[in-house]
Design a protein around this motif. Structure first.
Motif, short mmCIF file in Angstrom:
data_model
loop_
_atom_site.label_atom_id
_atom_site.label_comp_id
_atom_site.label_asym_id
_atom_site.label_seq_id
_atom_site.Cartn_x
_atom_site.Cartn_y
_atom_site.Cartn_z
N GLY A 37 0.82 -1.21 0.00
CA GLY A 37 0.00 0.00 0.00
C GLY A 37 0.85 1.26 0.00
N ILE A 38 1.93 1.25 0.78
CA ILE A 38 2.86 2.38 0.80
C ILE A 38 3.58 2.50 -0.54
CG2 ILE A 38 4.95 3.31 1.88
CD1 ILE A 38 4.03 1.95 4.49
N ALA A 39 3.98 1.35 -1.11
CA ALA A 39 4.68 1.35 -2.39
C ALA A 39 3.80 1.89 -3.51
CB ALA A 39 5.15 -0.06 -2.73
N ARG A 40 2.47 1.67 -3.40
CA ARG A 40 1.55 2.19 -4.42
C ARG A 40 1.60 3.71 -4.50
NH1 ARG A 40 -1.67 2.31 -7.36
NH2 ARG A 40 -3.81 1.78 -6.85
N LEU A 41 2.01 4.34 -3.40
CA LEU A 41 2.05 5.81 -3.34
C LEU A 41 3.47 6.35 -3.47
CD1 LEU A 41 -0.47 6.22 -0.38
CD2 LEU A 41 -0.95 6.50 -2.82
N SER A 42 4.40 5.47 -3.84
CA SER A 42 5.81 5.87 -3.94
C SER A 42 6.00 6.94 -5.01
CB SER A 42 6.67 4.65 -4.26
OG SER A 42 8.00 5.03 -4.52
N HIS A 43 6.93 7.85 -4.74
CA HIS A 43 7.29 8.87 -5.73
C HIS A 43 8.21 8.27 -6.80
CE1 HIS A 43 5.34 12.01 -3.49
NE2 HIS A 43 6.05 11.75 -2.41
N PHE A 44 8.70 7.07 -6.56
CA PHE A 44 9.51 6.36 -7.57
C PHE A 44 8.53 5.69 -8.54
CE2 PHE A 44 12.11 2.52 -8.76
CZ PHE A 44 12.99 3.21 -9.58
N LYS A 45 8.31 6.32 -9.68
CA LYS A 45 7.24 5.93 -10.58
C LYS A 45 7.27 4.47 -11.03
CE LYS A 45 5.04 9.78 -10.51
NZ LYS A 45 3.71 9.85 -9.83
N PRO A 46 8.44 3.91 -11.39
CA PRO A 46 8.43 2.50 -11.80
C PRO A 46 7.87 1.57 -10.73
CG PRO A 46 10.48 3.53 -12.48
CD PRO A 46 9.77 4.52 -11.62
N LEU A 47 8.20 1.85 -9.46
CA LEU A 47 7.67 1.04 -8.36
C LEU A 47 6.16 1.21 -8.23
CD1 LEU A 47 8.00 -0.81 -5.91
CD2 LEU A 47 8.57 1.21 -4.54
N ALA A 48 5.70 2.44 -8.30
CA ALA A 48 4.26 2.71 -8.20
C ALA A 48 3.50 2.05 -9.36
CB ALA A 48 4.01 4.21 -8.19
N MET A 51 3.39 -1.76 -8.82
CA MET A 51 2.42 -2.14 -7.80
C MET A 51 0.99 -1.97 -8.31
SD MET A 51 4.13 -3.40 -5.50
CE MET A 51 2.57 -3.87 -4.79
N GLU A 52 0.75 -0.94 -9.12
CA GLU A 52 -0.58 -0.75 -9.70
C GLU A 52 -0.92 -1.92 -10.62
OE1 GLU A 52 -3.13 2.57 -12.26
OE2 GLU A 52 -1.04 2.96 -11.68
N LEU A 53 0.05 -2.38 -11.40
CA LEU A 53 -0.16 -3.54 -12.28
C LEU A 53 -0.40 -4.80 -11.46
CD1 LEU A 53 -0.12 -4.89 -15.08
CD2 LEU A 53 2.38 -5.10 -14.83
N TYR A 54 0.37 -4.97 -10.41
CA TYR A 54 0.23 -6.14 -9.54
C TYR A 54 -1.17 -6.20 -8.93
CZ TYR A 54 0.73 -9.02 -5.35
OH TYR A 54 0.53 -9.96 -4.38
N VAL A 55 -1.60 -5.08 -8.37
CA VAL A 55 -2.92 -5.04 -7.73
C VAL A 55 -4.02 -5.29 -8.77
CG1 VAL A 55 -4.57 -3.52 -6.58
CG2 VAL A 55 -2.19 -3.57 -5.82
N TRP A 56 -3.90 -4.68 -9.93
CA TRP A 56 -4.89 -4.89 -11.00
C TRP A 56 -4.96 -6.36 -11.41
CZ3 TRP A 56 -3.66 -6.37 -16.15
CH2 TRP A 56 -4.75 -6.40 -17.02
N LEU A 57 -3.81 -7.01 -11.53
CA LEU A 57 -3.77 -8.40 -11.95
C LEU A 57 -4.39 -9.33 -10.92
CD1 LEU A 57 -2.76 -10.56 -13.97
CD2 LEU A 57 -0.59 -10.56 -12.72
N PHE A 58 -4.00 -9.18 -9.66
CA PHE A 58 -4.45 -10.12 -8.64
C PHE A 58 -5.88 -9.84 -8.16
CE2 PHE A 58 -0.01 -11.15 -8.59
CZ PHE A 58 0.02 -12.49 -8.23
#
Length: 213
Positions: A37-48, A51-58
């Motif tokens: 959840g914290i990583a989803r809001l990261s300012h490091f765009k590739p990580l965010a 994580m958005e792709l991961y959440v969407w997939l699962f």
């Protein structure tokens, strides 16, 4: 009554497997969901974005399909995992995705003024998150987290598809063999007991964290 007594050893054994799955998934999925959840809001765009792709997939595919993928799908590419490993991978990764969204929304619900106040006090980002933001988030997300935990109780029944002898599979075996619905009724009572305990725990937790009671 005698028939029910004869059922209890195998039903209790199946319930033990269900409880083990339930607690292990919670132990791993909850902290993983917080981190994600914290990583989803990261300012490091590739990580965010990842994580958005991961959440969407699962969240976008059925847990049953994910379970079958981890056990049967990996065999197609020559990887074989044990049944229990496949179950834990599927459940932990799936529930972590749902919990990540809950914690992400909880973090975003905190007023920006609190971040600004923490900055004025000279707190680091880590201190701000751990000492100010997350304690409030945990209080706010109790109801949706409680709902997910109740869903987990019921979703444990899905592992019968890869022949793990948890509660629902034990009931099904007896019901088919003896041509009776009594094993299903007993299994339902076990599930109702588990959900009742979970509901009471989260009610107690919510009251303990109620600042205005």
């Amino acid at each position: 009554m005698e028939y029910i007594i004869t059922l209890m050893p195998s039903m209790l054994k199946g319930w033990t497997v269900t409880l083990q799955l339930f607690f292990i998934v919670l132990i791993f999925a909850l902290p993983l969901g917080v981190v994600m959840g914290i990583a989803r809001l990261s300012h490091f765009k590739p990580l965010a974005w990842f994580m958005e792709l991961y959440v969407w997939l699962f969240r976008g595919t059925p847990l049953l399909l994910q379970l079958l993928f981890w056990y049967f799908g990996l065999m197609v590419i020559g990887l074989r995992v044990e049944r229990e490993t496949a179950v834990y991978l599927a459940f932990v990764l799936n529930y972590a995705a749902y919990l990540a969204e809950i914690f992400r929304s909880g973090i975003q619900s905190i007023e920006k003024g609190q971040y600004e106040a923490a900055d004025v006090l000279g707190l680091s980002q880590r201190q701000t998150m751990t000492k100010i933001i997350l304690p409030q988030v945990f209080k706010r997300v109790i109801p949706p987290v409680g709902n997910e935990v109740i869903n987990l109780v019921k979703d444990t029944a899905l592992v019968y598809v890869i022949a793990i002898s948890e509660l629902s599979r034990a009931a099904r075996i007896h019901a088919v063999r003896d041509d009776t619905l009594i094993p299903f009724a007993i299994a339902a009572l076990f599930y109702l007991l588990m959900t009742a305990v979970v509901q009471q725990f989260f009610k107690w937790l919510e009251s303990r964290l109620d600042y205005y009671r």
